[in-house]
Design a protein around this motif. Structure first.
Motif, mmCIF file in Angstrom:
data_model
loop_
_atom_site.group_PDB
_atom_site.id
_atom_site.type_symbol
_atom_site.label_atom_id
_atom_site.label_comp_id
_atom_site.label_asym_id
_atom_site.label_seq_id
_atom_site.Cartn_x
_atom_site.Cartn_y
_atom_site.Cartn_z
ATOM 1 N N ALA A 52 0.834 -1.209 0.000
ATOM 2 C CA ALA A 52 0.000 0.000 0.000
ATOM 3 C C ALA A 52 0.866 1.255 0.000
ATOM 4 O O ALA A 52 0.586 2.226 -0.717
ATOM 5 C CB ALA A 52 -0.929 -0.007 1.208
ATOM 6 N N SER A 56 1.141 3.908 -3.164
ATOM 7 C CA SER A 56 0.842 5.322 -2.947
ATOM 8 C C SER A 56 1.998 6.210 -3.405
ATOM 9 O O SER A 56 1.781 7.274 -3.989
ATOM 10 C CB SER A 56 0.554 5.576 -1.466
ATOM 11 O OG SER A 56 -0.552 4.816 -1.039
ATOM 12 N N VAL A 196 -3.075 7.089 2.393
ATOM 13 C CA VAL A 196 -2.902 5.649 2.206
ATOM 14 C C VAL A 196 -1.461 5.250 2.513
ATOM 15 O O VAL A 196 -1.208 4.213 3.134
ATOM 16 C CB VAL A 196 -3.307 5.229 0.775
ATOM 17 C CG1 VAL A 196 -2.992 3.757 0.528
ATOM 18 C CG2 VAL A 196 -4.799 5.483 0.555
ATOM 19 N N SER A 241 -12.924 -1.255 4.599
ATOM 20 C CA SER A 241 -11.840 -1.205 3.613
ATOM 21 C C SER A 241 -11.355 0.215 3.405
ATOM 22 O O SER A 241 -12.156 1.162 3.399
ATOM 23 C CB SER A 241 -12.310 -1.775 2.264
ATOM 24 O OG SER A 241 -12.738 -3.108 2.379
ATOM 25 N N THR A 242 -10.050 0.355 3.214
ATOM 26 C CA THR A 242 -9.432 1.631 2.868
ATOM 27 C C THR A 242 -8.492 1.395 1.697
ATOM 28 O O THR A 242 -7.717 0.430 1.716
ATOM 29 C CB THR A 242 -8.643 2.217 4.052
ATOM 30 O OG1 THR A 242 -9.499 2.354 5.177
ATOM 31 C CG2 THR A 242 -8.058 3.580 3.700
ATOM 32 N N GLY A 243 -8.564 2.253 0.676
ATOM 33 C CA GLY A 243 -7.699 2.018 -0.465
ATOM 34 C C GLY A 243 -7.653 3.182 -1.432
ATOM 35 O O GLY A 243 -8.129 4.290 -1.149
ATOM 36 N N ALA A 374 -6.627 -8.276 1.376
ATOM 37 C CA ALA A 374 -6.053 -7.404 0.356
ATOM 38 C C ALA A 374 -6.802 -7.683 -0.940
ATOM 39 O O ALA A 374 -6.961 -8.847 -1.330
ATOM 40 C CB ALA A 374 -4.561 -7.661 0.183
ATOM 41 N N PHE A 410 -7.338 -0.614 -5.456
ATOM 42 C CA PHE A 410 -6.569 -1.433 -4.523
ATOM 43 C C PHE A 410 -7.028 -1.079 -3.113
ATOM 44 O O PHE A 410 -7.195 0.095 -2.779
ATOM 45 C CB PHE A 410 -5.062 -1.155 -4.644
ATOM 46 C CG PHE A 410 -4.483 -1.475 -5.994
ATOM 47 C CD1 PHE A 410 -4.175 -2.779 -6.338
ATOM 48 C CD2 PHE A 410 -4.231 -0.469 -6.914
ATOM 49 C CE1 PHE A 410 -3.644 -3.081 -7.576
ATOM 50 C CE2 PHE A 410 -3.692 -0.753 -8.151
ATOM 51 C CZ PHE A 410 -3.396 -2.068 -8.485
ATOM 52 N N SER A 411 -7.219 -2.086 -2.258
ATOM 53 C CA SER A 411 -7.670 -1.805 -0.894
ATOM 54 C C SER A 411 -7.176 -2.878 0.066
ATOM 55 O O SER A 411 -6.875 -4.008 -0.324
ATOM 56 C CB SER A 411 -9.200 -1.737 -0.837
ATOM 57 O OG SER A 411 -9.787 -2.990 -1.149
ATOM 58 N N VAL A 412 -7.093 -2.493 1.335
ATOM 59 C CA VAL A 412 -6.844 -3.430 2.411
ATOM 60 C C VAL A 412 -8.024 -3.325 3.375
ATOM 61 O O VAL A 412 -8.628 -2.267 3.521
ATOM 62 C CB VAL A 412 -5.516 -3.116 3.144
ATOM 63 C CG1 VAL A 412 -4.330 -3.400 2.246
ATOM 64 C CG2 VAL A 412 -5.481 -1.672 3.642
ATOM 65 N N SER A 413 -8.355 -4.444 4.025
ATOM 66 C CA SER A 413 -9.581 -4.506 4.810
ATOM 67 C C SER A 413 -9.357 -5.220 6.140
ATOM 68 O O SER A 413 -8.522 -6.123 6.245
ATOM 69 C CB SER A 413 -10.690 -5.242 4.042
ATOM 70 O OG SER A 413 -10.823 -4.752 2.725
#
Length: 418
Positions: A52, A56, A196, A241-243, A374, A410-413
């Motif tokens: 991530a 970024s 991010v 989730s944030t991405g 992911a 793209f995100s991670v959770s």
């Protein structure tokens, strides 16, 4: 604030290392060793956080260089200067009131002190070396976001210390950290890539700090441990989730050009199991996308186009082991755009757009009810922008442009299994 955090870090390390002795152990060795049985619990989240941060950094490098900033006053803080420390404080407050945590006082002080030292060094080092101008023009310390790094560091600490009791502690801490990230973008303190990257550095620093702490203490001072994982037969979940959403292609609007920069995506998603390997999910979330207008040789940051998303669609999960799961999803929905509120209404956007997305990813189970994910996806939507003559943004003529567009997400959770 960074000096205060550094002083507290030194104090934590001093006190914690002084307690690193065999008498610090609070549980039988066989119970303590279970906490170390899955070493990839550290390296898989760390790898996701590093990815991530790197994504970024690459996306931030793709931003136009030297574009003008139309507003030079710093926006409101909304209390985030204090709220960002709440996830850090939570394990200490809970422990002070008698609630068990994963680590003893000394072990927690060392692990978290190391995490904070690594985070401060990496964030401050990048701020000074990158020298990135903030959207509000207040200084050149935009990349990465220190507020977000602290908040996600604290959320990861909470996950380590309190998730063995209940994953809801971790999910709540990550929700608060995501709120900090969203505020930093919406109020013009940072670009999406900044927050991010900050989130990635916060998570990565904590995983490294806890890994070093585990090497120092071994089995001593472990007070909560996870039982062995059982087979995962539950596909219903609540997920945060944030991405980053990366728009593809450029928008030519007559003699002018509109650049859509990588956008921050924060989503809450709930899934209901219907069959053995599939279910139906609903989601809502926030998207905030910076816009830059190029007219001739002049490039000017306009505003963030922010929106609320709603979606629904099926998902499938394929269990590879008790720890790893692959998932595939499809979502159809609608995005409602907020107004841009530019000077003189020089630029306006459509009220919203239908959206469609397909995605895939993997999940690591950290306990029977908590996992980290992911994910990557491809989204199809549309846009409509109208430009009006403006000396403020160097726009010369009326223009309207609309078309279909695609983006990569793209995100991670953090996921709580119901």
């Amino acid at each position: 604030m960074q000096r205060i955090l550094l002083c507290l870090t030194i104090m934590m390390l001093t006190v914690g290392l002084a307690s690193a002795r065999p008498a610090d152990s609070a549980e039988p060795a066989d119970s303590a060793r279970r906490a170390h049985a899955r070493s990839y619990d550290v390296w898989v989240p760390a790898a996701g956080a590093a990815f991530a941060t790197a994504t970024s950094a690459v996306a931030r490098g793709a931003y136009p260089h030297g574009f003008g900033v139309t507003e030079t006053a710093a926006g409101p803080d909304r209390g985030m200067g204090y709220i960002r420390f709440a996830p850090v404080a939570l394990p200490w407050v809970m422990k002070a009131f008698g609630s068990p945590t994963r680590s003893s006082w000394g072990r927690m002080a060392v692990s978290q002190g190391l995490s904070a030292a690594i985070m401060v060094a990496s964030v401050e080092g990048l701020k000074h070396s990158v020298s990135s101008l903030r959207p509000d023009g207040s200084d050149k310390r935009s990349f990465p976001s220190g507020h977000t790094a602290i908040a996600f560091m604290g959320a990861t600490m909470t996950a380590h210390e309190l998730a063995p009791r209940s994953p809801l502690y971790a999910l709540g801490a990550f929700a608060l950290a995501s709120a900090v990230a969203a505020e930093r973008v919406l109020d013009g303190h940072h670009y999406p890539t900044d927050v991010v990257a900050g989130a990635g550095l916060g998570i990565l620093s904590t995983e490294i700090g806890y890994w070093i702490g585990d090497r120092i203490f071994g089995d001593r001072g472990l007070q909560l441990s996870e039982p062995p994982l059982t087979e995962n037969l539950n596909l219903s979940y609540l997920q945060l989730s944030t991405g980053l959403l990366l728009p593809l292609g450029r928008i030519d609007c007559g003699p002018d050009r509109i650049s859509r920069l990588p956008a921050l995506s924060v989503t809450v998603r709930g899934g209901l199991a219907i069959g053995d390997n599939w279910g139906l999910a609903v989601e809502t979330g926030l998207l905030s996308m910076p816009l830059v207008v190029k007219s001739g040789v002049s490039e000017t940051y306009v505003k963030n186009l922010s929106s609320i998303n709603f979606g629904v669609g099926p998902y499938m999960a394929f269990t590879l082991s008790r720890c790893f799961t692959l998932n595939v999803e499809a979502t159809a929905g609608y995005r409602v755009n907020f107004g841009l509120n530019t000077v003189g209404d020089a630029m306006t956007a459509s009220g919203g757009t239908p959206t469609g997305r397909i995605g895939f990813g993997g999940a690591l189970r950290l306990s029977d009810r908590f996992r980290c994910n992911a994910n990557a996806g491809w989204e199809l939507s549309s846009y409509k922008f109208t430009l009006h003559p403006s000396d403020y943004y160097s726009i010369k003529a009326d223009q309207t442009v609309k078309s279909l567009t695609s983006s990569i997400l793209f995100s991670v959770s953090a996921t709580y299994d119901l």
